[in-house]
Design a protein around this motif. Sequence first.
Motif, PDB file in Angstrom:
ATOM      1  N   GLU A  23      -5.593   4.802   3.457  1.00  0.00           N
ATOM      2  CA  GLU A  23      -5.573   3.342   3.715  1.00  0.00           C
ATOM      3  C   GLU A  23      -4.414   2.936   4.610  1.00  0.00           C
ATOM      4  O   GLU A  23      -4.466   1.861   5.247  1.00  0.00           O
ATOM      5  N   ALA A  53       0.870  -1.200   0.037  1.00  0.00           N
ATOM      6  CA  ALA A  53       0.196  -0.025   0.033  1.00  0.00           C
ATOM      7  C   ALA A  53       1.011   1.396   0.046  1.00  0.00           C
ATOM      8  O   ALA A  53       0.650   2.392  -0.866  1.00  0.00           O
ATOM      9  N   SER A 109       0.612  -0.225 -13.698  1.00  0.00           N
ATOM     10  CA  SER A 109       0.781  -1.316 -12.970  1.00  0.00           C
ATOM     11  C   SER A 109       2.304  -1.465 -12.390  1.00  0.00           C
ATOM     12  O   SER A 109       3.135  -0.793 -13.129  1.00  0.00           O
ATOM     13  N   GLY A 116       2.151   1.874  -3.467  1.00  0.00           N
ATOM     14  CA  GLY A 116       0.929   2.250  -4.279  1.00  0.00           C
ATOM     15  C   GLY A 116       0.648   3.666  -4.062  1.00  0.00           C
ATOM     16  O   GLY A 116       0.532   4.638  -5.027  1.00  0.00           O
ATOM     17  N   VAL A 117       1.123   3.998  -2.746  1.00  0.00           N
ATOM     18  CA  VAL A 117       0.776   5.729  -2.609  1.00  0.00           C
ATOM     19  C   VAL A 117       1.877   6.583  -3.177  1.00  0.00           C
ATOM     20  O   VAL A 117       1.681   7.435  -3.919  1.00  0.00           O
ATOM     21  N   VAL A 151       1.586   5.323  -7.589  1.00  0.00           N
ATOM     22  CA  VAL A 151       0.403   5.606  -8.314  1.00  0.00           C
ATOM     23  C   VAL A 151      -0.375   6.972  -7.701  1.00  0.00           C
ATOM     24  O   VAL A 151      -1.495   7.284  -8.371  1.00  0.00           O
ATOM     25  N   GLN A 152       0.212   7.531  -6.740  1.00  0.00           N
ATOM     26  CA  GLN A 152      -0.207   8.721  -6.034  1.00  0.00           C
ATOM     27  C   GLN A 152      -1.756   8.418  -5.417  1.00  0.00           C
ATOM     28  O   GLN A 152      -2.698   9.332  -5.704  1.00  0.00           O
ATOM     29  N   LYS A 153      -1.900   7.180  -4.916  1.00  0.00           N
ATOM     30  CA  LYS A 153      -3.180   6.548  -4.166  1.00  0.00           C
ATOM     31  C   LYS A 153      -3.345   7.722  -2.947  1.00  0.00           C
ATOM     32  O   LYS A 153      -2.637   7.976  -2.521  1.00  0.00           O
ATOM     33  N   GLU A 154      -4.823   7.711  -2.534  1.00  0.00           N
ATOM     34  CA  GLU A 154      -4.900   8.348  -1.244  1.00  0.00           C
ATOM     35  C   GLU A 154      -4.293   7.765  -0.183  1.00  0.00           C
ATOM     36  O   GLU A 154      -4.364   6.413   0.067  1.00  0.00           O
TER      37      GLU A 154
END
Length: 180
Positions: free
Chosen positions: A61, A48, A94, A51-52, A55-58
């Motif tokens: 999480e 996670a 990905s 991923g942040v 992919v610049q996820k929030e």
Amino acid sequence: MRYLRRFLWFITTRLFWVIIISGALIVSFYLAMNTANIYILLQDGLDARAGVVLVQKEPYELTKFFGTEFLQNDQLLRVGMSEGSPYAHYDIRSYEHTMSLEWVWSWPWDQVGRATVVEDVPRIDGKVKAARRDEVIAARGEEAVDPPRWQRARYNVTLARVNGQWKISGMQMVEALNGP
């Protein structure tokens, strides 16, 4: 009287060994349970976190896996979520995240665990954003069309049990690694 004493000695010694073996089995069970929980937490949490950054996820999480103090002080997250991120100018479709657990220890009665892990992202599938393509190629060359490699590294990780759940409370890079 002699037979009674022998009988009581027999029962006492057998009971002693049953208690010792039962205690060892219980401790082994809890060690295995902590190890499995820590492994899953590290695998999911580090994925996670990657991923942040990629992919610049929030980052909301991440609170499931990391302590708040760690999230506030993590240099990789701070850089990865800023405009200065090496992945900010790329469309990442990905990625493949790997984590291998080299060592882990946590006593069943303790609230702290320690682990040594090797983290890597061996494959990042993406290209530079079209709007930034010419600028990135001019600054870093034609090979800059693909996203930069993730730094493979070995970390010492400290975990804390908070309200019955493990959380990553600290990560210190031991060494940067090259190759697979």
